[in-house]
Design a protein around this motif. Structure first.
Motif, PDB file in Angstrom:
ATOM      1  N   LYS A   8      62.989  72.826  26.925  1.00  9.98           N
ATOM      2  CA  LYS A   8      62.083  73.334  25.887  1.00  9.98           C
ATOM      3  C   LYS A   8      60.775  73.850  26.484  1.00  9.98           C
ATOM      4  CE  LYS A   8      64.113  70.449  22.383  1.00  9.98           C
ATOM      5  NZ  LYS A   8      64.199  69.080  21.925  1.00  9.98           N
ATOM      6  N   ASP A   9      60.421  73.297  27.657  1.00 13.00           N
ATOM      7  CA  ASP A   9      59.183  73.747  28.301  1.00 13.00           C
ATOM      8  C   ASP A   9      59.305  75.148  28.878  1.00 13.00           C
ATOM      9  OD1 ASP A   9      58.011  71.338  27.723  1.00 13.00           O
ATOM     10  OD2 ASP A   9      58.553  70.422  29.647  1.00 13.00           O
ATOM     11  N   LEU A  10      60.538  75.682  28.869  1.00 15.25           N
ATOM     12  CA  LEU A  10      60.746  76.978  29.524  1.00 15.25           C
ATOM     13  C   LEU A  10      60.860  78.123  28.536  1.00 15.25           C
ATOM     14  CD1 LEU A  10      63.361  75.888  32.211  1.00 15.25           C
ATOM     15  CD2 LEU A  10      60.904  76.139  32.487  1.00 15.25           C
ATOM     16  N   LYS A  11      60.800  77.771  27.235  1.00 15.96           N
ATOM     17  CA  LYS A  11      61.086  78.793  26.223  1.00 15.96           C
ATOM     18  C   LYS A  11      60.170  80.000  26.303  1.00 15.96           C
ATOM     19  CE  LYS A  11      63.980  77.017  22.676  1.00 15.96           C
ATOM     20  NZ  LYS A  11      64.152  76.383  21.384  1.00 15.96           N
ATOM     21  N   ASN A  12      58.898  79.755  26.568  1.00 17.36           N
ATOM     22  CA  ASN A  12      58.003  80.904  26.752  1.00 17.36           C
ATOM     23  C   ASN A  12      58.108  81.308  28.209  1.00 17.36           C
ATOM     24  OD1 ASN A  12      57.049  80.851  24.082  1.00 17.36           O
ATOM     25  ND2 ASN A  12      55.779  79.098  24.636  1.00 17.36           N
ATOM     26  N   TYR A  13      58.877  82.370  28.416  1.00 13.93           N
ATOM     27  CA  TYR A  13      59.284  82.635  29.784  1.00 13.93           C
ATOM     28  C   TYR A  13      58.387  83.605  30.547  1.00 13.93           C
ATOM     29  CZ  TYR A  13      61.535  86.453  27.266  1.00 13.93           C
ATOM     30  OH  TYR A  13      61.782  87.525  26.460  1.00 13.93           O
ATOM     31  N   TRP A  14      57.365  84.128  29.901  1.00 14.98           N
ATOM     32  CA  TRP A  14      56.388  84.937  30.653  1.00 14.98           C
ATOM     33  C   TRP A  14      55.201  84.066  30.990  1.00 14.98           C
ATOM     34  CZ3 TRP A  14      58.173  89.086  32.690  1.00 14.98           C
ATOM     35  CH2 TRP A  14      59.008  89.969  31.998  1.00 14.98           C
ATOM     36  N   LYS A  15      54.635  84.270  32.162  1.00 13.38           N
ATOM     37  CA  LYS A  15      53.365  83.623  32.462  1.00 13.38           C
ATOM     38  C   LYS A  15      52.344  84.183  31.502  1.00 13.38           C
ATOM     39  CE  LYS A  15      53.033  81.729  36.969  1.00 13.38           C
ATOM     40  NZ  LYS A  15      52.972  82.002  38.392  1.00 13.38           N
ATOM     41  N   PRO A  16      51.572  83.307  30.844  1.00 10.97           N
ATOM     42  CA  PRO A  16      50.617  83.812  29.862  1.00 10.97           C
ATOM     43  C   PRO A  16      49.725  84.883  30.475  1.00 10.97           C
ATOM     44  CG  PRO A  16      50.746  81.427  29.786  1.00 10.97           C
ATOM     45  CD  PRO A  16      51.568  81.854  30.948  1.00 10.97           C
ATOM     46  N   GLY A  17      49.608  85.983  29.779  1.00 12.20           N
ATOM     47  CA  GLY A  17      48.770  87.076  30.260  1.00 12.20           C
ATOM     48  C   GLY A  17      49.447  87.973  31.276  1.00 12.20           C
TER      49      GLY A  17
END
Lengths: 1124, 472
Positions: free
Chosen positions: A499-508
């Motif tokens: 679940k920690d990987l769902k946002n797969y782009w580095k922010p920004g």
């Protein structure tokens, strides 16, 4: 009525069979008869003496002709006939009978044989079922015979207008089946085994790929799906693998026209492979009327070269079965796929290289114990004020895989309109299928439009056409093999949460840099951004005209086309591990196959005993394929997927064009005696463009015989209802691919603006000969207890010789292969079908079972060639070797060294450090991927409007090696790596090379050679991770498992609403079904791997080697169908 | 109805004959890139103990097993087609180049394996020889030297132009090809000098006649091909296009290399090797640059793991650049190497080079290597006792070994020839030692069994420790 009595001498009836030579000119019929009397001892009696006898006859000539034949010849034009009665020949007026033959629904049946019993006097019914026949007298007996119907025998009893209704032969003994070239035959007339599957058997529990629907249903047919995604390719093998060099897939023929080859290699992007499925899957199950499988060479001989591995004939629905007027049918199907078969992951130890590893790497799971209340540095540890990572809770996340895969769904809707009138019929069908895969962001959609139409241009000329358009489209197909999502997900140590990987782009850093915990790609990044789209537009069609020249002679001409264009679009974003600067590829391929053929059929029922058929035909097959590809492995601007965005100088181009033509002429003759003994003979000659001129023409024949013993020996009883035996012998020749005769010098990838040209390392051969397969088949069809129990047994043997194969040569010779004719591969086996109706009545129970056992044997390869590699997998670690006397499907690997002799002989010989020593010099056999036997068992229970059906598919034997098992053990991710990790799990205390005290010690069992030639038992302690690594990594026999499984392949409950429920609603045949597929799977390996889909899908499909493919799924859903 | 068949079955995709220069560029590029890839990622780099693998440690443990030679024979086979095409067209300049490439590739093959198929090799197409017999190394080597000499002579006599565009290495300059041929002879002669009596005399003959036998005179003469850096195949094998992070992360610098560079305060250390992320937490080696010992258990955990050991310099070699760093080329042979070859030969007292001594050539070799990496070296470096020329072979070869990092397989070949540097093979490679050769490909015993068995009976046991002719 006057009687004229001639010379009265005793006459024997057989005297009409005496022979006469004779030349008569210019006279009346009366005079002619007189002269016959003179020449013979016969005399005639006239029942009437009207004008007919005065008919002028110009000339009649007979040479040693039977009197009976002469009489028939001269009397018929005058509407006269003769009978022999009381030793007199009585000349009389014929009796002309006529009428119409209809089926049980009152629809006309064309082509019915109408036979005057005991005489060589026959006719057949016309298109509208009408007939007329001149018979001797009004007391004659008439037979009406048509395959698929019970023969009817009627005494005229003075009637001259006889309308007959034929009753279908429900016993299925004379069920009509479609055979090669679309010729319809009574099943009992066939001297070979074929299998027919009704459309309803493949469209109740629907498969996206119809090939999968054949699994477990037909003896002799082995279906293996390459993956659990519904859009995956399915491999179908009929009667085993006989060809060394080809993929052993059958020819698919839809409505008489061959279509594109069923298997296409996967596409490789980076290290991953994408299976774009097979065009065979394009056909919508809702449009299928029936599927016929021609298994043996005899059945398939008329399809020639490409039928060497059998033929799958698909007949689509037409409007002909329709009632008059307009009919609309609708059905809707929803299916849900759930991933459930996962490797047995361990959740007791987290990431790390050893049990007290303080490091936070994530590439293996040999780390500290989880859920023990400890804190450790982790990949996502927050930083404290001074920028140092802070240890966090070390807890397990056991559901990572389950959380990642979603419930897949497939919705299929079909609507079909059909109509029929005196001038013809049509059926127009539209199917829409929308699938979402179990991997997020994967999909498949298909729209199918089909038109089948027949138009009666003239009572003797029928024109028909089938036109289909299919669009298959996916924005993203799941990838397999290395660097696929499955690898990423399965390789996550349990301390990490997916679940920690769902946002797969580095922010920004969207579109530029992925968010990934380690050196491999984030699985969500792969799923959402590594897309593999495709779009295939396919047009199939044929137009044919059937001309009934006479009732006996018909001519068919046809041309058919299969054409598709397919585009693949592959996207790889910036920061992908293998594509730092992204990547993009567009591949276009075009395929066209055109078949133009004609077939002349002649059918003659001579008398009630004998009938003959003769067909002569020809075909021209033209195949064209073209492909182009443009790819780049680096983009200039992130997120722009266009080939123009490739970094300068990075576009690679590829193009391949090919053409092939086969011209063929073929013929078939059939004879049947008393509808009990049937003999078929076929012959075909092919001319293939791919073979050298001196060898490009090749002929091959077949003969088959079948006998209905119960009829022939009159042994029918209540116990024994029917016995048929059959036998056949056949040959089939095959050619090869285009451009196999001469070597060329292809270009290599440009180096900047410098051209490169390389050579081909496969030496071609301009002396190739065609391959020849020879097969025998014997079988019997037995029915007992008034057909409630049926048994169908077949034994076959096929030898494929002169195979066109690339034999390997040492590269030191300058080529790695030479193309030659060699080899003799034998397949023999048993196919047993059993059907029974244990319970009949309101509650009915039907059982259908089939058993398949194929035995493969390499009879010979080539003088001086000890072994031949049919390929390798997992690097070169697994080799598919064949040797004289072995079997196709065997796989070999290097093993560990063993103690050669003495008391420990055979035990592992370890090196000085207590590790196995790989013995590379020898490849040992570790398994064979083909099953020993398969059994399909289908049960149908029906009670009133309710039907329950389930199909079990059991495959026994065979093996698979799993790269996935190896990788997961190496990384300590599965529960078979728990022992020895710490004191609690039995680890031994030891001191490592850096002097560190540890408790994860293990000892490899084996012996170490002493200097004096003796052996001592190994007592060296090594780390648990080292133990598992060394024990499994290179020793593949330990990673090879039984491939046996039992699947509840299909299950359905259907309720058909009765008329009383529907009332006055304009709906009929309303039914609802609950359906399931692969609901339960038992596997012999017991480790969570489905042996069916463990296949290496890179550079082709390699069975027996499990690689990173999707987890096993089960599917359930419902179906609604109705007619308006 | 079969009259169109010829047209239908004529391959429209590629020609049956092609231009000579297209084959030349193929042979040279495939040779150079594969040779360089071998020296960075493959067994030669492990045997030379330049690097340590901490995962998938196979190479590092020196338990190699059979090694296939497909790519080398494949390019020799293309080279054969180059030769045939050139002969057919009477293009002696390309005949010469094909002879040089033949010598280079066959020499590499026999250096790796020992006895190999040679005179009967590459004849499947022309004369159906599919079971080529092996030749002994002592037969092969002199023949290759002859080929190089003939190539030199052909190019000397020949005025025919070499296609400058297709000549990706020397842009059509025949003199450069001649220098390469002769310098290669120097390398090969020194290599076999122990077993081949006329070796030094032949070297001397080359040195004595510059006009007849030109050799490398500076690094500008190097037989090297740049990387375009556009595609993975045309990029530095350790660069970001050609190598994924996972492979990069498992490849650490060896303790052998780091320690020797530290000992010498060698300025190349900072260029080649990345400092550790953190020295706090280092368990056994507190240095800023930490090499990992070879063939140990749990190498990934060495010195506290990942953050406490060195990888090869990312600025130079790997992660963030290096696809087409102009300083990183695919090298077949360099002037630096020639300096060390001559230094060693002079040191042995076997040849003389006008105006040069073993010491001067030794220093020249070191300086040339540093120059090639853009390193400015202070004279202090040479004043260190460990560097200052002391006339020992160990010192000379150790410096050559440093300079030959990722240059062909010279580090390994010199080590097995001279024993220097003396490596710690590592506990898990114990008993095996540094391999002396590759084991023949296992496909040979399947595809060429009789010849293979015959060869082994002559050559000796087919294992990594059997000595080939020139090492005996």
């Amino acid at each position: 009525v006057m009687f004229f009595t001639g010379q009265a001498s005793p006459l024997k009836a057989q005297d009409v069979n005496s022979r006469i030579s004779f030349n008569f000119k210019n006279g009346t019929l009366n005079e002619l008869l007189k002269s016959i009397e003179k020449k013979t001892n016969l005399s005639f009696v006239y029942t009437n003496k009207d004008a007919a006898l005065n008919k002028r006859i110009e000339s009649v000539k007979a040479e040693n002709e039977m009197v009976s034949s002469l009489l028939s010849r001269v009397l018929a034009p005058a509407q006269l006939t003769y009978i022999v009665r009381n030793n007199q020949i009585i000349i009389k007026n014929v009796v002309r009978i006529k009428g119409k033959v209809t089926d049980e629904k009152g629809l006309p049946i064309p082509g019915v044989s109408v036979i005057e019993k005991d005489r060589d006097n026959t006719t057949t019914t016309s298109l509208n079922g009408e007939y007329s026949l001149n018979v001797r007298d009004a007391s004659a007996t008439i037979l009406f015979r048509m395959m698929g119907y019970q023969t009817k025998e009627l005494a005229l009893n003075g009637e001259t207008k006889i309308n007959v209704s034929l009753v279908p032969d429900e016993t299925a003994l004379s069920e009509v089946v479609v055979t090669a070239l679309g010729i319809k035959r009574a099943e009992k007339a066939l001297g070979y085994s074929i299998a027919t599957i009704k459309g309803s058997d493949v469209n109740t529990v629907k498969e996206v790929n119809v090939v999968n629907s054949l699994a477990g249903k037909v003896a002799g047919v082995n279906v293996v799906s390459a993956g659990s995604d519904p859009g995956s390719t399915a491999l179908i093998t009929i009667r085993g693998q006989s060809s060394i060099a080809t993929d052993n897939q059958p020819l698919f023929v839809v409505d008489g026209v061959p279509v594109a080859h069923s298997l296409r290699p996967t596409s490789e992007v980076g290290r991953s492979s994408i299976d774009y499925g097979s065009p065979v899957a394009d056909i919508s199950p809702d449009d299928i009327e029936s599927i016929t499988i021609l298994k043996g060479a005899s059945a398939a001989a008329l399809y020639g070269s490409r039928a060497g591995s059998g033929v799958v004939l698909i007949t689509t629905k037409s409007g002909s079965a329709n009632k008059k007027g307009l009919g609309i049918s609708f059905n809707s199907n929803a299916m849900y796929d759930q991933a459930w078969m996962f490797p047995h992951f361990q959740n007791q130890f987290g990431a790390g290289d050893f049990t007290d590893d303080p490091a936070s790497n994530t590439s293996s799971a040999w780390g500290p114990r989880l859920d023990a209340g400890t804190k450790h540095l982790q990949w996502n540890s927050p930083l404290d004020a001074s920028g140092k990572p802070v240890p966090t809770d070390w807890v397990s996340h056991p559901d990572n895989a389950r959380d990642f895969y979603k419930t897949g769904s497939t919705y299929t809707n079909n609507i079909a309109i059909s109509g029929k009138n005196a001038d013809g019929n049509y059926r127009l069908s539209y199917t829409n299928m929308v699938n979402k895969g179990i991997v997020p962001n994967t999909d498949l959609s298909r729209n199918t439009l089909n038109l089948a139409a027949t138009y009666v241009l003239h009572p003797r000329v029928k024109i028909s056409t089938n036109i289909g358009y299919v669009n298959n489209k996916s924005d993203n197909r799941p990838s397999a093999y290395r660097e696929s999502v499955t690898q990423m997900v399965y390789s996550m140590p349990s301390n990490m949460s997916i679940k920690d990987l769902k946002n797969y782009w580095k922010p920004g850093r969207e579109n530029i840099e992925q968010f990934s915990p380690d050196d491999s790609d984030n699985p969500y990044f792969v799923a959402y951004e590594h897309t593999n789209g495709y779009d295939r537009n396919r047009l199939t069609g044929n137009i044919q005209a059937v001309i009934d020249v006479t009732k006996e002679l018909s001519v068919m001409v046809r041309t058919g086309l299969d054409m598709y264009n397919e585009e693949h679009e592959t996207k790889r974003p910036f920061s992908s591990k293998r594509f730092k600067f992204g990547g993009y590829g567009v591949d276009n391929s075009y395929f066209k196959e055109q078949n133009s053929d004609f077939l002349i059929n002649y059918k003659k029922t001579l008398n009630q005993d004998w009938s003959f058929g003769l067909s002569v035909g020809g075909n021209q097959m033209d195949q064209t394929s073209r492909s182009t590809a443009q790819r780049t492995e680096s983009l200039s601007i992130p997120g722009i997927y266009n080939i123009n965005n490739a970094r300068a100088g990075t576009i690679t181009n590829a193009q391949y064009n090919s053409r092939k033509r086969i011209n063929s002429l073929y013929g078939m003759g059939q004879a049947s005696f008393k509808d009990m003994v049937f003999l078929d003979v076929t012959g075909r000659n092919d001319w293939s463009s791919t073979l050298p001129e001196q060898n490009n023409s090749y002929f091959y024949p077949s003969v088959s015989l079948s006998t209905v013993l119960t009829d022939l020996l009159k042994m029918k009883s209540d116990l024994l209802s029917f016995v048929k035996i059959r036998a056949n012998w056949a040959q089939v020749g095959s050619d090869t691919d285009p451009y196999q005769l001469y070597n060329t010098i292809p270009f290599n990838q440009d180096w900047g603006d410098v051209k490169r040209a390389t050579i081909e390392f496969n030496l071609k051969n301009n002396f190739l000969k065609p391959e020849i397969a020879t097969s025998y088949e014997f079988g019997g069809d037995l029915r007992f207890f008034k057909n409630r129990l049926g048994l169908d047994v077949t034994w076959y043997k096929t030898n494929k010789r002169n195979q066109i194969i690339n034999i390997p040569t040492t590269i030191a010779s300058g080529a790695s292969n030479r193309l030659i004719n060699a080899g003799n591969i034998q397949n023999s086996g048993w196919e047993i079908g059993l059907n029974a109706v244990p319970v009949q009545g309101t509650f009915k129970w039907e059982v259908n079972a089939n058993f398949t056992r194929n035995e493969n044997k390499v009879i010979s390869l080539l003088e001086g060639l000890p072994e031949y590699s049919m390929g390798s997998a997992d690097g070169d670690n697994i080799r598919y070797l064949i040797k004289e006397g072995t079997k196709i499907g065997d796989f070999y690997t290097p093993s560990y060294t063993k103690v050669p002799s003495g008391q420990y002989a055979g035990a592992a010989l370890l090196d000085k450090t207590g590790h196995y020593i790989r013995n590379n010099s020898e490849y040992i056999k570790v398994g064979n991927y083909n099953p020993d036997f398969t059994i399909g068992l289908n049960n149908t229970f029906s009670y009133k409007n309710l039907t329950l059906n389930f199909l079990l598919d059991w495959r026994k034997g065979g093996n698979f090696y799993s790269y996935v098992v190896k990788s997961l053990i190496n990384a300590g991710l599965t529960d078979n790596t728990l022992v020895g990790r710490d004191a609690e799990t039995g680890g031994l205390p030891w001191v490592d090379s850096q002097g560190k005290q540890k408790n994860d010690g293990m000892i490899i069992p084996g012996y170490i050679a002493n200097a004096d030639g003796t052996y001592s038992e190994n007592k060296l302690v090594i780390a648990a991770s080292d133990f598992y690594n060394n024990t499994y990594n290179k020793y593949y026999e330990r990673l090879t498992y039984s491939a046996s499984f039992l699947k509840l392949r299909e299950a359905s409950i259907t309720y058909v609403f009765g008329k009383n429920v529907l009332g006055k609603l304009p709906i009929s045949n309303l039914s609802v079904s609950l359906i399931g597929r692969n609901l339960y799977t038992w596997t012999a390996n017991g480790l969570g791997y489905d042996p069916e889909t463990t296949m290496s899908v890179t550079e082709g499909f390699k069975q027996g080697v499990g690689h990173w493919t999707l987890p096993g799924t089960r599917s359930f859903g419902f179906k609604l169908s109705c007619n308006f | 109805c079969t009259k169109d068949f010829d047209t239908i079955n004529t391959n429209p995709n590629s020609p049956e004959n092609t231009n000579t220069e297209f084959l030349m560029s193929e042979v040279v590029l495939s040779t150079a890139y594969a040779y360089q890839e071998n020296s960075v990622n493959r067994r030669p780099a492990s045997a030379a103990r330049y690097l340590t693998l901490v995962r998938n440690t196979g190479y590092d443990l020196l338990d190699w097993g059979p090694v296939d030679w497909d790519d080398i024979y494949a390019r020799l086979s293309v080279n054969n087609t180059l030769l045939e095409t050139a002969q057919k067209r009477s293009e002696s300049q390309y005949i010469a180049i094909s002879k040089i490439m033949k010598a280079f590739n066959f020499a590499y093959l026999t250096d790796l394996y020992g006895d190999i198929p040679y005179t009967q090799a590459l004849k499947s197409k022309e004369s159906n020889v599919i079971y080529p017999e092996y030749d002994q190394q002592q037969v092969i080597y002199p023949d290759l030297l002859r080929e190089l000499r003939e190539a030199n002579d052909l190019l000397k006599a020949n005025a025919e132009e070499i296609n400058a565009k297709g000549d990706v290495m020397f842009s059509g300059r025949a003199l450069q090809w001649r220098k390469f041929a002769n310098s290669l002879r120097l390398r090969m002669l020194l290599r076999i000098s122990k077993a081949y009596a006329p070796a030094f005399a032949e070297m001397q003959a080359i040195i004595n006649d510059k006009a007849a036998f030109p050799v490398f005179e500076g690094s500008a003469d190097n037989a090297e091909i740049p990387y375009l850096g556009n595609l993975a195949a045309y990029s530095w094998p350790g660069g970001p296009l050609a190598m994924i992070d996972f492979d990069y992360q498992k490849t650490k610098v060896s303790k052998e290399l780091v320690d020797k560079l530290i000992q010498r305060n060698d300025p190349r250390l900072g260029v080649w090797v990345e400092p550790v992320k953190s020295t706090t937490g280092s368990t056994v080696d507190p240095n800023k640059f930490v090499g990992v010992p070879n063939a140990i258990d749990a190498p990934a955990a060495y010195n506290g793991g990942e953050d406490h050991v060195s990888v090869f310099s990312s600025a130079f070699f790997r992660k963030n650049g290096g696809s087409a760093n102009p300083l990183l080329k695919a090298s077949l042979m360099t002037y630096t190497e020639q300096c060390f070859i001559l230094a060693e030969s002079i040191q042995k007292g076997k040849i003389t080079v006008p105006g040069e001594t073993a010491e001067s050539m030794y220093y020249k070799g070191i300086k040339e290597s540093m120059n090639n990496y853009g390193v400015v070296v202070s004279s202090n470096y040479f004043d260190q006792s460990i560097v200052k020329y002391d006339g020992t072979l160990e010192q000379l070869i150790t410096q050559k070994w440093i300079a030959m990092l990722f240059k062909g397989s010279e580090g390994w070949f010199d080590q097995r020839r001279t024993g220097y540097p003396a490596f710690v093979t590592g506990p898990l490679a114990a008993g095996r030692g540094i391999p002396k050769r590759y084991v023949f490909p296992d496909s040979e015993s399947a595809k060429n069994k009789v010849s293979y068995q015959k060869a082994v009976s002559v050559f000796g046991p087919d294992n990594e420790s059997t000595l080939m002719w020139y090492l005996k």
